[in-house]
Design a protein around this motif. Structure first.
Motif, PDB file in Angstrom:
ATOM      1  N   ILE A   1       0.852  -1.194   0.000  1.00 45.37           N
ATOM      2  CA  ILE A   1       0.000   0.000   0.000  1.00 45.37           C
ATOM      3  C   ILE A   1       0.888   1.244   0.000  1.00 45.37           C
ATOM      4  CG2 ILE A   1      -1.965  -1.122   1.144  1.00 45.37           C
ATOM      5  CD1 ILE A   1      -0.993   0.282   3.748  1.00 45.37           C
ATOM      6  N   SER A   2       0.271   2.363  -0.344  1.00 49.94           N
ATOM      7  CA  SER A   2       1.025   3.618  -0.400  1.00 49.94           C
ATOM      8  C   SER A   2       1.150   4.222   1.006  1.00 49.94           C
ATOM      9  CB  SER A   2       0.296   4.616  -1.304  1.00 49.94           C
ATOM     10  OG  SER A   2      -0.933   4.974  -0.682  1.00 49.94           O
ATOM     11  N   PHE A   3       2.010   5.207   1.111  1.00 47.76           N
ATOM     12  CA  PHE A   3       2.164   5.939   2.372  1.00 47.76           C
ATOM     13  C   PHE A   3       0.828   6.560   2.789  1.00 47.76           C
ATOM     14  CE2 PHE A   3       3.011   9.739   4.828  1.00 47.76           C
ATOM     15  CZ  PHE A   3       3.953   9.311   5.744  1.00 47.76           C
ATOM     16  N   GLU A   4       0.136   7.163   1.822  1.00 45.52           N
ATOM     17  CA  GLU A   4      -1.142   7.820   2.129  1.00 45.52           C
ATOM     18  C   GLU A   4      -2.168   6.822   2.638  1.00 45.52           C
ATOM     19  OE1 GLU A   4      -2.069  10.969   2.481  1.00 45.52           O
ATOM     20  OE2 GLU A   4       0.056  11.388   2.161  1.00 45.52           O
ATOM     21  N   LYS A   5      -2.185   5.642   2.025  1.00 48.70           N
ATOM     22  CA  LYS A   5      -3.131   4.593   2.446  1.00 48.70           C
ATOM     23  C   LYS A   5      -2.788   4.107   3.859  1.00 48.70           C
ATOM     24  CE  LYS A   5      -6.532   1.764   1.681  1.00 48.70           C
ATOM     25  NZ  LYS A   5      -7.900   2.283   1.530  1.00 48.70           N
ATOM     26  N   ALA A   6      -1.485   3.957   4.120  1.00 44.32           N
ATOM     27  CA  ALA A   6      -1.065   3.510   5.461  1.00 44.32           C
ATOM     28  C   ALA A   6      -1.539   4.520   6.509  1.00 44.32           C
ATOM     29  CB  ALA A   6       0.456   3.361   5.506  1.00 44.32           C
ATOM     30  N   LYS A   7      -1.362   5.774   6.187  1.00 38.85           N
ATOM     31  CA  LYS A   7      -1.791   6.837   7.110  1.00 38.85           C
ATOM     32  C   LYS A   7      -3.311   6.757   7.328  1.00 38.85           C
ATOM     33  CE  LYS A   7      -2.319  11.805   6.964  1.00 38.85           C
ATOM     34  NZ  LYS A   7      -2.104  12.988   6.126  1.00 38.85           N
ATOM     35  N   GLU A   8      -4.029   6.604   6.240  1.00 34.80           N
ATOM     36  CA  GLU A   8      -5.496   6.555   6.323  1.00 34.80           C
ATOM     37  C   GLU A   8      -5.952   5.365   7.194  1.00 34.80           C
ATOM     38  OE1 GLU A   8      -7.350   6.296   2.380  1.00 34.80           O
ATOM     39  OE2 GLU A   8      -8.909   5.045   3.330  1.00 34.80           O
TER      40      GLU A   8
ATOM     41  N   PRO B   1      12.693   5.260  15.980  1.00 29.22           N
ATOM     42  CA  PRO B   1      13.277   4.503  14.869  1.00 29.22           C
ATOM     43  C   PRO B   1      13.914   5.405  13.825  1.00 29.22           C
ATOM     44  CG  PRO B   1      10.907   4.614  14.616  1.00 29.22           C
ATOM     45  CD  PRO B   1      11.225   5.313  15.904  1.00 29.22           C
ATOM     46  N   ASN B   2      14.827   4.819  13.070  1.00 29.79           N
ATOM     47  CA  ASN B   2      15.514   5.592  12.041  1.00 29.79           C
ATOM     48  C   ASN B   2      15.149   5.064  10.651  1.00 29.79           C
ATOM     49  OD1 ASN B   2      17.153   7.450  10.881  1.00 29.79           O
ATOM     50  ND2 ASN B   2      19.048   6.287  11.193  1.00 29.79           N
TER      51      ASN B   2
ATOM     52  N   LYS C   1       9.309   7.274  10.355  1.00 34.05           N
ATOM     53  CA  LYS C   1       9.379   8.581  11.039  1.00 34.05           C
ATOM     54  C   LYS C   1       8.308   9.518  10.497  1.00 34.05           C
ATOM     55  CE  LYS C   1      13.885   9.275  10.528  1.00 34.05           C
ATOM     56  NZ  LYS C   1      15.240   9.828  10.619  1.00 34.05           N
ATOM     57  N   ALA C   2       8.152   9.507   9.170  1.00 33.80           N
ATOM     58  CA  ALA C   2       7.175  10.413   8.558  1.00 33.80           C
ATOM     59  C   ALA C   2       5.747  10.039   8.983  1.00 33.80           C
ATOM     60  CB  ALA C   2       7.313  10.367   7.035  1.00 33.80           C
ATOM     61  N   LEU C   3       5.481   8.731   9.088  1.00 35.05           N
ATOM     62  CA  LEU C   3       4.134   8.307   9.499  1.00 35.05           C
ATOM     63  C   LEU C   3       3.841   8.716  10.947  1.00 35.05           C
ATOM     64  CD1 LEU C   3       3.304   4.690   8.295  1.00 35.05           C
ATOM     65  CD2 LEU C   3       1.952   6.759   7.928  1.00 35.05           C
ATOM     66  N   ILE C   4       4.827   8.539  11.814  1.00 38.20           N
ATOM     67  CA  ILE C   4       4.630   8.912  13.223  1.00 38.20           C
ATOM     68  C   ILE C   4       4.357  10.415  13.320  1.00 38.20           C
ATOM     69  CG2 ILE C   4       5.678   8.980  15.524  1.00 38.20           C
ATOM     70  CD1 ILE C   4       7.385   6.512  14.629  1.00 38.20           C
ATOM     71  N   LYS C   5       5.064  11.175  12.499  1.00 41.05           N
ATOM     72  CA  LYS C   5       4.828  12.633  12.514  1.00 41.05           C
ATOM     73  C   LYS C   5       3.384  12.938  12.123  1.00 41.05           C
ATOM     74  CE  LYS C   5       9.295  14.782  12.342  1.00 41.05           C
ATOM     75  NZ  LYS C   5       9.639  14.542  13.740  1.00 41.05           N
ATOM     76  N   GLU C   6       2.811  12.101  11.254  1.00 44.23           N
ATOM     77  CA  GLU C   6       1.433  12.331  10.794  1.00 44.23           C
ATOM     78  C   GLU C   6       0.383  11.859  11.801  1.00 44.23           C
ATOM     79  OE1 GLU C   6       0.249  13.661   7.946  1.00 44.23           O
ATOM     80  OE2 GLU C   6       2.050  13.830   6.704  1.00 44.23           O
ATOM     81  N   VAL C   7       0.620  10.673  12.407  1.00 45.63           N
ATOM     82  CA  VAL C   7      -0.459  10.063  13.214  1.00 45.63           C
ATOM     83  C   VAL C   7      -0.124   9.955  14.697  1.00 45.63           C
ATOM     84  CG1 VAL C   7      -1.184   8.715  11.186  1.00 45.63           C
ATOM     85  CG2 VAL C   7       0.218   7.613  12.947  1.00 45.63           C
ATOM     86  N   GLY C   8       1.066  10.404  15.109  1.00 46.27           N
ATOM     87  CA  GLY C   8       1.465  10.278  16.510  1.00 46.27           C
ATOM     88  C   GLY C   8       2.173   8.951  16.749  1.00 46.27           C
ATOM     89  N   PRO C   9       2.561   8.696  18.024  1.00 42.91           N
ATOM     90  CA  PRO C   9       3.326   7.480  18.332  1.00 42.91           C
ATOM     91  C   PRO C   9       2.630   6.208  17.836  1.00 42.91           C
ATOM     92  CG  PRO C   9       3.310   8.943  20.211  1.00 42.91           C
ATOM     93  CD  PRO C   9       2.375   9.554  19.205  1.00 42.91           C
ATOM     94  N   ILE C  10       3.450   5.256  17.424  1.00 42.36           N
ATOM     95  CA  ILE C  10       2.938   3.999  16.856  1.00 42.36           C
ATOM     96  C   ILE C  10       3.510   2.829  17.651  1.00 42.36           C
ATOM     97  CG2 ILE C  10       3.129   2.469  14.822  1.00 42.36           C
ATOM     98  CD1 ILE C  10       2.936   4.923  13.038  1.00 42.36           C
ATOM     99  N   VAL C  11       2.623   1.936  18.119  1.00 39.83           N
ATOM    100  CA  VAL C  11       3.130   0.702  18.727  1.00 39.83           C
ATOM    101  C   VAL C  11       3.356  -0.310  17.600  1.00 39.83           C
ATOM    102  CG1 VAL C  11       2.079   0.935  21.009  1.00 39.83           C
ATOM    103  CG2 VAL C  11       0.780  -0.155  19.185  1.00 39.83           C
ATOM    104  N   ALA C  12       4.437  -1.057  17.716  1.00 39.42           N
ATOM    105  CA  ALA C  12       4.738  -2.012  16.642  1.00 39.42           C
ATOM    106  C   ALA C  12       5.602  -3.154  17.171  1.00 39.42           C
ATOM    107  CB  ALA C  12       5.446  -1.321  15.481  1.00 39.42           C
ATOM    108  N   PRO C  13       4.981  -4.316  17.390  1.00 37.89           N
ATOM    109  CA  PRO C  13       5.801  -5.515  17.592  1.00 37.89           C
ATOM    110  C   PRO C  13       6.275  -5.996  16.235  1.00 37.89           C
ATOM    111  CG  PRO C  13       3.493  -6.129  17.603  1.00 37.89           C
ATOM    112  CD  PRO C  13       3.544  -4.628  17.384  1.00 37.89           C
ATOM    113  N   SER C  14       7.241  -6.898  16.221  1.00 37.02           N
ATOM    114  CA  SER C  14       7.709  -7.414  14.937  1.00 37.02           C
ATOM    115  C   SER C  14       6.541  -8.086  14.197  1.00 37.02           C
ATOM    116  CB  SER C  14       8.858  -8.391  15.157  1.00 37.02           C
ATOM    117  OG  SER C  14       8.507  -9.355  16.138  1.00 37.02           O
TER     118      SER C  14
END
Ligand code: TXA
Ligand code: MG
Length: 308
Positions: A3-10, A113-114, A119-132
């Motif tokens: 999926i695209s970045f925009e879709k992930a954000k949505e 994360p680097n 990083k760009a997604l977190i800036k858009e939607v706030g902190p993200i929890v992510a297990p592997s």
């Protein structure tokens, strides 16, 4: 499904779970304040709710918002290693994060994360929890096809534009006196010496370490044996391109034994290949140095071959 970045954000804004790239491994991401999406993460991974999640941030102010005590050494560690593959376990401000994120503990695991997309997604939607982004117990996902193997072709995933480092972040726990290791990872323990003045080690005391370290982990279905002398004709050996093995065995190469970064980058792909090819048993060559990134590699190989 790419999926695209925009879709992930949505999707994240709609309280859904999306597979996301980090510089270490892919994560199953949700907004850190989305109870429904976080429940879905545990369900998808079949992960016990006592095994907490890492909160990924992209703004140092979130470190202060989510914790109650950040000591000087922690700040020095952040300045040196963030953004990057270091996770810090700190006393949680229990009013600013959901208990389900922390497995109800009074501590919280945080990393900055680097990876440019993350990083760009977190800036858009706030902190993200992510297990592997793998089924609980299985090798982590370092390629988009691994996510499809575990969660199906239609599962939404944002693909990295560059290869991932291949092994999870190193976890350090901030205690009152010394930092202890919670998990070996992409940063070798020796790298903390200049900042901390000592090399952190696992705690000798009984007490809270990483709940995830109690579970079977990183394991393919194939049985992995470590005693190479038991290998028979046609047996597979996970070994090194610069070594020779018993006649009539087959080498499944992890890489050159002098290049631990490369070995880690390809480790989970190689472990997954065993199952894809229906291999029921293989042998692993664990004759490696016990220092630096080799410690992480050896730990993962031993965990992958553990029978429980
Ligand atoms: O590189 C990484 O760290 C990847 C990427 C996606 O960021 N994430 C990752 O998450 O490896 P996961 O959930 O597979 O592993 C997180 C580990 C688990 O062993 C968990 O028990 C531990 O962190 N952990 C989380 N919160 C903790 C806490 N409050 N105290 C101690 N350990 C904690
Ligand atoms: Mg994991």
């Amino acid at each position: 499904m790419n999926i695209s970045f925009e879709k992930a954000k949505e999707l994240l804004l709609k309280n859904q779970v999306v597979a996301l790239p980090t510089e270490t491994v892919y994560g199953l991401g949700a907004r850190f304040d989305s109870l429904t999406a976080i429940r879905e993460i545990y369900r998808l991974k079949n992960r016990p709710q006592t095994n907490p999640l890492i909160v990924h941030i992209a703004d140092i102010n979130d470190l202060y918002r989510l914790t109650t005590s950040v000591n000087e050494k922690t700040i020095a560690l952040c300045n040196h290693f963030w953004p990057g593959p270091l996770t810090l376990v700190l006393p949680a401000n229990t009013r600013t994060s959901l208990p389900i994120v922390r497995g109800d503990l009074s501590t919280i695991a945080i990393r900055f994360p680097n990876h440019p997309l993350m990083k760009a997604l977190i800036k858009e939607v706030g902190p993200i929890v992510a297990p592997s982004a793998n089924l609980s117990g299985k090798p982590s996902a370092t390629r988009i096809q691994h996510i499809e193997e575990d969660f199906g072709k239609d599962f939404p995933a944002l693909e990295s534009l560059s290869p991932l480092g291949g092994v999870e972040s190193t976890i350090l726990l901030q205690n009152d006196d010394v930092f202890t290791l919670g998990r070996l990872g992409a940063i070798p323990p020796e790298a903390f010496l200049p900042i901390l003045g000592y090399i952190p080690d696992f705690s000798k005391k009984k007490g809270p370490i990483c709940p995830g370290s109690h579970y079977k982990h990183y394991s393919p279905d194939a049985v992995l044996e470590m005693d190479l002398s038991q290998a028979l004709d046609n047996d597979i050996i996970l070994g090194y391109t610069n070594r020779t093995y018993k006649e009539n065995t087959k080498l499944l190469p992890l890489g050159h034994s002098d290049d631990p970064e490369y070995l880690l980058q390809n480790l989970y792909t190689t472990l997954r290949e065993l199952d894809i090819n229906g291999i029921k048993r293989a042998f692993i060559d664990i004759d490696l140095p016990q220092t630096g990134l080799y410690r992480t590699l050896l730990e993962r190989l031993k965990r992958a071959s553990s029978k429980n």
